[in-house]
Design a protein around this motif. Structure first.
Motif, short mmCIF file in Angstrom:
data_model
loop_
_atom_site.label_atom_id
_atom_site.label_comp_id
_atom_site.label_asym_id
_atom_site.label_seq_id
_atom_site.Cartn_x
_atom_site.Cartn_y
_atom_site.Cartn_z
N ASN A 90 6.97 3.09 -6.00
CA ASN A 90 5.94 4.12 -6.21
C ASN A 90 4.75 3.96 -5.27
N LEU A 91 4.99 3.38 -4.11
CA LEU A 91 3.90 3.27 -3.14
C LEU A 91 3.40 4.66 -2.77
N PRO A 92 2.10 4.91 -2.85
CA PRO A 92 1.59 6.22 -2.41
C PRO A 92 1.83 6.40 -0.92
N ALA A 108 7.01 0.46 4.66
CA ALA A 108 6.57 1.27 3.50
C ALA A 108 7.39 2.56 3.40
N LYS A 109 7.66 3.22 4.53
CA LYS A 109 8.49 4.43 4.51
C LYS A 109 9.87 4.12 3.94
N GLY A 153 7.07 -6.44 -1.29
CA GLY A 153 6.69 -7.07 -2.55
C GLY A 153 5.92 -6.15 -3.47
N ARG A 154 5.23 -5.18 -2.91
CA ARG A 154 4.47 -4.23 -3.74
C ARG A 154 5.41 -3.32 -4.52
N CYS A 155 6.67 -3.31 -4.15
CA CYS A 155 7.68 -2.53 -4.90
C CYS A 155 8.68 -3.46 -5.58
N ASN A 156 8.29 -4.71 -5.80
CA ASN A 156 9.21 -5.68 -6.42
C ASN A 156 10.50 -5.79 -5.61
N ARG A 158 9.79 3.47 0.16
CA ARG A 158 9.63 4.71 -0.60
C ARG A 158 10.94 5.51 -0.63
N ALA A 159 11.76 5.35 0.40
CA ALA A 159 13.04 6.07 0.44
C ALA A 159 14.07 5.47 -0.50
N GLY A 160 13.85 4.22 -0.95
CA GLY A 160 14.76 3.63 -1.93
C GLY A 160 15.54 2.42 -1.47
#
Length: 543
Positions: free
Chosen positions: A537-539, A169-170, A204-207, A173-175
């Motif tokens: 855009n994962l919180p 997840a980290k 998958g939550r960020c496509n 979020r970093a790209g």
């Protein structure tokens, strides 16, 4: 008086500032290939402020004008399996990529050179220090595993798996674009499909993607593809297969059509799966993969200790001769024997003279078993990784894969600013210097496997679409100006297995984000590249 007036007018004209150019660069009169697979059109291409401003007849002037008459203009190529995550920090000019017409790199088979929580800062430093090409990457699933489990075999506990999810997840979020695996290498080979599905669900939550060097590319190619498909379906991610190949001599002409059929069947039922490839009959990797995975099950140091044990060697020689195991892809058998395994980099003065020779040949010269030679070289190279070329693929299978509309091109090589002879680090694979022009020179011009339009699409428009780079990969107004100009008649890869460090010919102008990086065949030294960040855009509390 008339003479005086004329003289004054001439003086004033010469003192007046020159009219500002309408565009930064105008490429005149080329045959424009748009990157979408369409036939070429004769047109000018105007570039301003890093973007393509106009395609067609351009009446305005450019601060820089390129005469492309008789040449082709296309989008810059996108390397879908780059290995420059670490090297780009030192080889920021990426000359080996630029000279192939490559303007964007997608790296990460082995992950990132920094931990997940340092990726954002690493990205920033790349842009701050300057890079000549655009760069994006995946995060290695094995990085998350190694953080909590080291390099040993075993299944993670629920608590360890939760930490792995948080690391992914980290990174997302970093790209990064997703997670990657290289499942023939320890300790990645110890990751199960179930574990990878858990991590893929985060991406998958960020496509995002699940991109993989398959668990087996030889006799167990089809089950390995099915495993990747399963991870994609259950993980809710797009699937990309690295360097699609049928690396098994006894299966040439059989396995690749079956692999293509399996991928097409998955796509038909809605799995977003595709593959990239390089166009050579040999792969290149470490000599350490010539021993079964169990040798490394207790970590690298224990594995090296086992390799020194004559009793262990006797066992693994039998296993090498017997073929692949459930968790190990036997590249020696896949290549048809030690005759087709060629030493590339020894990192040892004792064996440097044998680089470019087969392990079987070296064994004859030293009057030793080829297996002992290979493993002696592995030990002598420490702490470096001795490498070899494995001649495992057939040209017919390469052509079969290349014809598929969903294959793109990747070099499996890092960027280098070294364009001269070797420097003691062993022999490079020619794919590092010639893979992209070879697609056109060999498979368009010589073999006529692809049309020129389709070859360019595979290296520009299709990978850009695949990666979600909506403003790159096409010659259209408003797009980022990653553009190359090439002479089709002169376009040729010159790198070979005997002379791998050799620049291609025919690509004399390369533009990245509207800035010339190669101009009339000369490297400009500009560093206009950007980091390509995948939106996520994962919180901060999510995983």
């Amino acid at each position: 008086m008339k003479l005086l007036i004329a003289a004054v007018a001439s003086l004033l004209a010469s003192a007046a500032p020159a009219a500002a150019a309408d565009y930064d660069i105008v490429i005149r009169g080329g045959r424009v290939l748009d990157g979408g697979g369409n036939p070429w059109v004769a047109a000018d291409v105007a570039i301003k402020d890093g973007r393509i401003a106009r395609v067609g007849q351009v009446p305005g002037a450019g601060a820089k004008e390129i005469d492309a008459r008789g040449r082709y203009v296309s989008p810059g190529f996108i390397d879908m399996q780059d290995q420059s995550g670490r090297s780009l920090m030192e080889n920021s000019g990426a000359e080996s990529k630029l000279r192939q017409g490559v303007t964007s790199l997608i790296a990460g088979e082995g992950g990132t050179p920094v931990p997940a929580d340092e990726i954002a800062g690493w990205f920033d430093s790349l842009e701050k220090n300057g890079i000549a090409v655009n760069f994006g990457t995946y995060y290695g699933a094995v990085q998350a595993r190694s953080k909590v489990m080291g390099d040993r075999a075993g299944a993670p506990t629920p608590e360890q798996l939760e930490i792995m999810r948080q690391e992914v997840a980290k990174a997302m979020r970093a790209g990064v674009f997703g997670i990657s695996t290289a499942l023939i290498y320890a300790p990645a080979t110890f990751q199960s499909a179930a574990d990878l599905i858990e991590l893929a669900q985060v991406a998958g939550r960020c496509n995002g993607f699940y991109v993989t060097h398959l668990r087996d590319e030889s006799d167990k190619l089809l089950p390995a593809i099915q495993e990747a498909i399963e991870i994609g379906e259950k993980g809710g991610v797009k699937v990309e297969i690295y360097h699609l190949k049928a690396a098994f001599q006894p299966g040439w002409g059989k396995l690749m059509p079956q692999a293509v059929a399996a991928i097409n069947a998955a796509r038909a039922r809605g799995v977003d799966i595709a593959a990239d490839m390089y166009v050579y009959t040999a792969g290149g990797t470490g000599l350490n993969v010539t021993v079964p995975s169990w040798v490394w099950a207790d970590g690298r140091e224990k594995g090296l200790e086992r390799l020194r044990d004559p009793a262990v060697r006797a066992r693994i020689k039998k296993e090498v001769a017997a073929g692949s195991q459930a968790d190990w892809s036997n590249l020696v058998v896949a290549a048809g024997g030690w005759d087709n395994v060629v030493l590339a980099g020894s990192y040892s003065p004792d064996y440097e003279q044998y680089e470019g020779k087969s392990i079987a040949y070296i064994g004859k010269q030293l009057k030793k078993d080829p297996a002992d030679v290979a493993w002696d070289i592995v030990l002598a190279a420490q702490p470096n990784r001795a490498s070899a070329l494995y001649f495992m693929m057939s040209e017919k299978d390469i052509e079969t894969a290349l014809r598929q509309p969903w294959t793109s091109i990747g070099s499996d090589a890092s960027a280098s600013d070294r364009m001269t002879a070797e420097d003691g680090r062993g022999r490079a694979h020619p794919r590092a210097y010639g893979n992209f022009p070879r697609v056109i020179a060999e498979y368009v011009k010589k073999r006529q496997v692809l049309t020129l339009e389709e070859a360019v699409r595979k290296m520009s428009g299709w990978p850009a679409q695949r990666m979600g780079l909506s403003d790159r990969g096409l010659i259209r107004e408003g797009m980022r100006a990653d553009v190359i100009v090439f002479d089709l008649d002169k376009l040729q890869d010159t790198a070979t297995f005997d002379r791998p460090v050799a620049a291609p010919t025919g690509i004399d102008d390369v533009i990245v984000n509207g800035v010339a990086t190669i101009e009339a065949g000369k490297v400009t030294g500009a560093r206009p590249g950007r980091v390509l960040r995948h939106p996520c855009n994962l919180p901060a509390t999510a995983r």
